[in-house]
Design a protein around this motif. Structure first.
Motif, PDB file in Angstrom:
ATOM      1  N   GLN A 129      47.149  37.213  38.488  1.00 47.58           N
ATOM      2  CA  GLN A 129      48.015  36.096  38.113  1.00 47.58           C
ATOM      3  C   GLN A 129      48.119  35.054  39.219  1.00 47.58           C
ATOM      4  O   GLN A 129      48.100  33.843  38.954  1.00 47.58           O
ATOM      5  CB  GLN A 129      49.403  36.616  37.753  1.00 47.58           C
ATOM      6  N   ARG A 130      48.234  35.509  40.456  1.00 52.04           N
ATOM      7  CA  ARG A 130      48.403  34.553  41.554  1.00 52.04           C
ATOM      8  C   ARG A 130      47.132  33.750  41.794  1.00 52.04           C
ATOM      9  O   ARG A 130      47.200  32.581  42.216  1.00 52.04           O
ATOM     10  CB  ARG A 130      48.832  35.284  42.829  1.00 52.04           C
ATOM     11  N   ALA A 131      45.981  34.332  41.548  1.00 48.51           N
ATOM     12  CA  ALA A 131      44.735  33.583  41.711  1.00 48.51           C
ATOM     13  C   ALA A 131      44.667  32.431  40.714  1.00 48.51           C
ATOM     14  O   ALA A 131      44.271  31.311  41.059  1.00 48.51           O
ATOM     15  CB  ALA A 131      43.543  34.515  41.539  1.00 48.51           C
ATOM     16  N   ILE A 132      45.051  32.690  39.465  1.00 48.08           N
ATOM     17  CA  ILE A 132      45.064  31.620  38.461  1.00 48.08           C
ATOM     18  C   ILE A 132      46.117  30.584  38.802  1.00 48.08           C
ATOM     19  O   ILE A 132      45.863  29.372  38.756  1.00 48.08           O
ATOM     20  CB  ILE A 132      45.323  32.208  37.061  1.00 48.08           C
ATOM     21  N   GLU A 133      47.307  31.034  39.144  1.00 50.04           N
ATOM     22  CA  GLU A 133      48.404  30.117  39.459  1.00 50.04           C
ATOM     23  C   GLU A 133      48.035  29.181  40.609  1.00 50.04           C
ATOM     24  O   GLU A 133      48.385  27.997  40.600  1.00 50.04           O
ATOM     25  CB  GLU A 133      49.654  30.925  39.825  1.00 50.04           C
ATOM     26  N   THR A 168      43.019  32.876  30.676  1.00 49.64           N
ATOM     27  CA  THR A 168      44.349  33.437  30.875  1.00 49.64           C
ATOM     28  C   THR A 168      44.268  34.680  31.751  1.00 49.64           C
ATOM     29  O   THR A 168      43.183  35.239  31.974  1.00 49.64           O
ATOM     30  CB  THR A 168      44.977  33.824  29.530  1.00 49.64           C
ATOM     31  N   ALA A 169      45.440  35.134  32.208  1.00 49.42           N
ATOM     32  CA  ALA A 169      45.480  36.367  32.983  1.00 49.42           C
ATOM     33  C   ALA A 169      44.965  37.543  32.164  1.00 49.42           C
ATOM     34  O   ALA A 169      44.301  38.440  32.700  1.00 49.42           O
ATOM     35  CB  ALA A 169      46.903  36.628  33.462  1.00 49.42           C
ATOM     36  N   ALA A 170      45.255  37.555  30.865  1.00 47.45           N
ATOM     37  CA  ALA A 170      44.789  38.650  30.011  1.00 47.45           C
ATOM     38  C   ALA A 170      43.267  38.696  29.969  1.00 47.45           C
ATOM     39  O   ALA A 170      42.658  39.764  30.097  1.00 47.45           O
ATOM     40  CB  ALA A 170      45.355  38.490  28.603  1.00 47.45           C
ATOM     41  N   ALA A 171      42.634  37.537  29.785  1.00 48.59           N
ATOM     42  CA  ALA A 171      41.177  37.484  29.706  1.00 48.59           C
ATOM     43  C   ALA A 171      40.538  37.817  31.051  1.00 48.59           C
ATOM     44  O   ALA A 171      39.540  38.546  31.121  1.00 48.59           O
ATOM     45  CB  ALA A 171      40.725  36.108  29.230  1.00 48.59           C
ATOM     46  N   LEU A 172      41.113  37.301  32.135  1.00 47.10           N
ATOM     47  CA  LEU A 172      40.569  37.589  33.456  1.00 47.10           C
ATOM     48  C   LEU A 172      40.752  39.066  33.801  1.00 47.10           C
ATOM     49  O   LEU A 172      39.875  39.689  34.413  1.00 47.10           O
ATOM     50  CB  LEU A 172      41.252  36.703  34.502  1.00 47.10           C
ATOM     51  N   PHE A 235      50.740  33.478  33.430  1.00 53.69           N
ATOM     52  CA  PHE A 235      51.809  34.337  32.914  1.00 53.69           C
ATOM     53  C   PHE A 235      51.562  34.790  31.481  1.00 53.69           C
ATOM     54  O   PHE A 235      52.472  35.270  30.807  1.00 53.69           O
ATOM     55  CB  PHE A 235      53.151  33.591  32.988  1.00 53.69           C
ATOM     56  N   ASN A 236      50.328  34.628  31.015  1.00 48.67           N
ATOM     57  CA  ASN A 236      49.948  35.069  29.666  1.00 48.67           C
ATOM     58  C   ASN A 236      49.153  36.369  29.784  1.00 48.67           C
ATOM     59  O   ASN A 236      48.054  36.373  30.325  1.00 48.67           O
ATOM     60  CB  ASN A 236      49.093  33.997  28.998  1.00 48.67           C
ATOM     61  N   VAL A 254      55.638  29.572  25.737  1.00 49.76           N
ATOM     62  CA  VAL A 254      54.456  28.707  25.705  1.00 49.76           C
ATOM     63  C   VAL A 254      53.241  29.571  26.024  1.00 49.76           C
ATOM     64  O   VAL A 254      53.113  30.099  27.130  1.00 49.76           O
ATOM     65  CB  VAL A 254      54.566  27.561  26.724  1.00 49.76           C
ATOM     66  N   TRP A 255      52.350  29.727  25.050  1.00 47.58           N
ATOM     67  CA  TRP A 255      51.182  30.569  25.230  1.00 47.58           C
ATOM     68  C   TRP A 255      49.935  29.777  25.632  1.00 47.58           C
ATOM     69  O   TRP A 255      49.002  30.341  26.209  1.00 47.58           O
ATOM     70  CB  TRP A 255      50.901  31.347  23.961  1.00 47.58           C
ATOM     71  N   ARG A 256      49.935  28.499  25.318  1.00 48.63           N
ATOM     72  CA  ARG A 256      48.770  27.684  25.679  1.00 48.63           C
ATOM     73  C   ARG A 256      49.221  26.259  25.922  1.00 48.63           C
ATOM     74  O   ARG A 256      50.038  25.719  25.171  1.00 48.63           O
ATOM     75  CB  ARG A 256      47.725  27.734  24.556  1.00 48.63           C
TER      76      ARG A 256
END
Length: 313
Positions: A129-133, A168-172, A235-236, A254-256
């Motif tokens: 999550q932090r990498a995406i953020e 998203t975090a889920a996909a990553l 956060f998804n 908010v999902w997207r």
């Protein structure tokens, strides 16, 4: 190799399956105790426990491994079981408990951790999550020889993974779980053939991935649209980003979302436009366009469907 495996969530389950498929002998699995889950809060075993039970592997679920801690009897039982298991190595992936020194010292080849970042960047609890953020273009998996520090051990192997612009975090998570399973199999093969050697982590570039907190879910619209769009992806699915919209009593998930290619001379939080293309909200810098939302107690909806219901209220 003869292995003990310690892990809990789906990320770890993928690695466990990869080790079994590669022919390693998993003699014992450690995982977190069953937790309440779902609307009925029914006690549910972790993904790792479910996979281990299905494969007929003995499972232990101690609440602590510290012999001087709050649950010394459970820790002592785990210690005895690990001694009896006599593993050549212990593989750890998102286990959720700190390993005391006696655990680290027990296997002949030590304890190997599958960490979801390119160390030393994003040590800690929430590296994906932090990498995406943070807007990182790349992350990856590190196979690390564990020591007493927080993700400070020597590195055995690294595999890089690019972060997609809309990922998203889920996909990553799913992508890294697959790479992690492949990497631990490769690392164990390298160790068994004495051609893989640990090297210290660089001293430069250390960052810490703090645990996600529920309070972070609420989007601070005084921040930039770019950061907010990244947070929606980070956060998804958990903890899920949220925002307050006019006319609604509760925050909306908010999902997207994306950064709109427009500017606005409006106070942060102001709704500039709402139609089938998106809900455009002014931020501290730029405009955030909401594309998929969910009211409290409702279902996830594309913005065109959400806007019709919202405006209907």
């Amino acid at each position: 190799m003869r292995l003990v495996f310690a892990g809990t969530p789906e990320f770890a389950r993928v690695a466990l399956d990869a080790l079994r498929a590669a022919g390693h002998e998993i003699v014992l699995v450690l995982t977190q105790p069953d937790r309440p889950a779902g609307r009925g809060l029914k006690l549910t075993p972790s993904p790792v426990k479910q996979a281990a039970v299905a494969a007929g592997i003995p499972v232990l679920q101690p609440r602590s491994l510290r012999l001087d801690g709050k649950y010394p009897d459970e820790a002592a039982q785990a210690q005895a079981a690990l001694h009896d298991a006599a593993p050549e190595a212990m593989v750890v992936a998102a286990y959720g408990l700190i390993l005391p020194q006696w655990t680290l010292d027990l296997p002949r080849r030590g304890c190997l951790n599958i960490h979801a970042s390119l160390l030393p960047r994003w040590r800690g609890a929430a590296p994906i999550q932090r990498a995406i953020e943070a807007g990182d273009a790349q992350t990856g998996v590190t196979i690390m020889q564990m020591d007493a520090g927080l993700d400070t051990g020597d590195m055995l192997l690294e595999r890089a993974v690019n972060i997609g612009a809309d990922q998203t975090a889920a996909a990553l998570h799913d992508a890294l779980a697959q790479v992690g399973g492949e990497a631990i199999v490769e690392a164990l093969l390298g160790l068994s053939e004495n051609r893989l050697h640990a090297r210290p982590q660089p001293e430069a570039g250390v960052t810490y991935a703090a645990k996600l907190e529920k309070a972070e879910a609420a989007l601070d619209l005084t921040q930039s649209a770019e950061l907010l769009a990244r947070r929606v992806r980070a956060f998804n699915p958990v903890p899920g980003a949220s925002v307050r919209l006019p006319g609604l009593d509760e925050p909306v998930k908010v999902w997207r979302a994306q950064v709109a290619s427009m500017t606005a001379d409006a106070a942060p939080g102001s709704v500039i436009r709402a139609d089938a293309q998106g809900i455009d909200i002014a931020t501290g810098a730029g405009v955030l366009r909401l594309l998929e939302l969910q009211k409290a107690g409702g279902k996830r909806q594309p913005v065109d469907v959400f806007v019709r219901g919202w405006q209907g209220n």
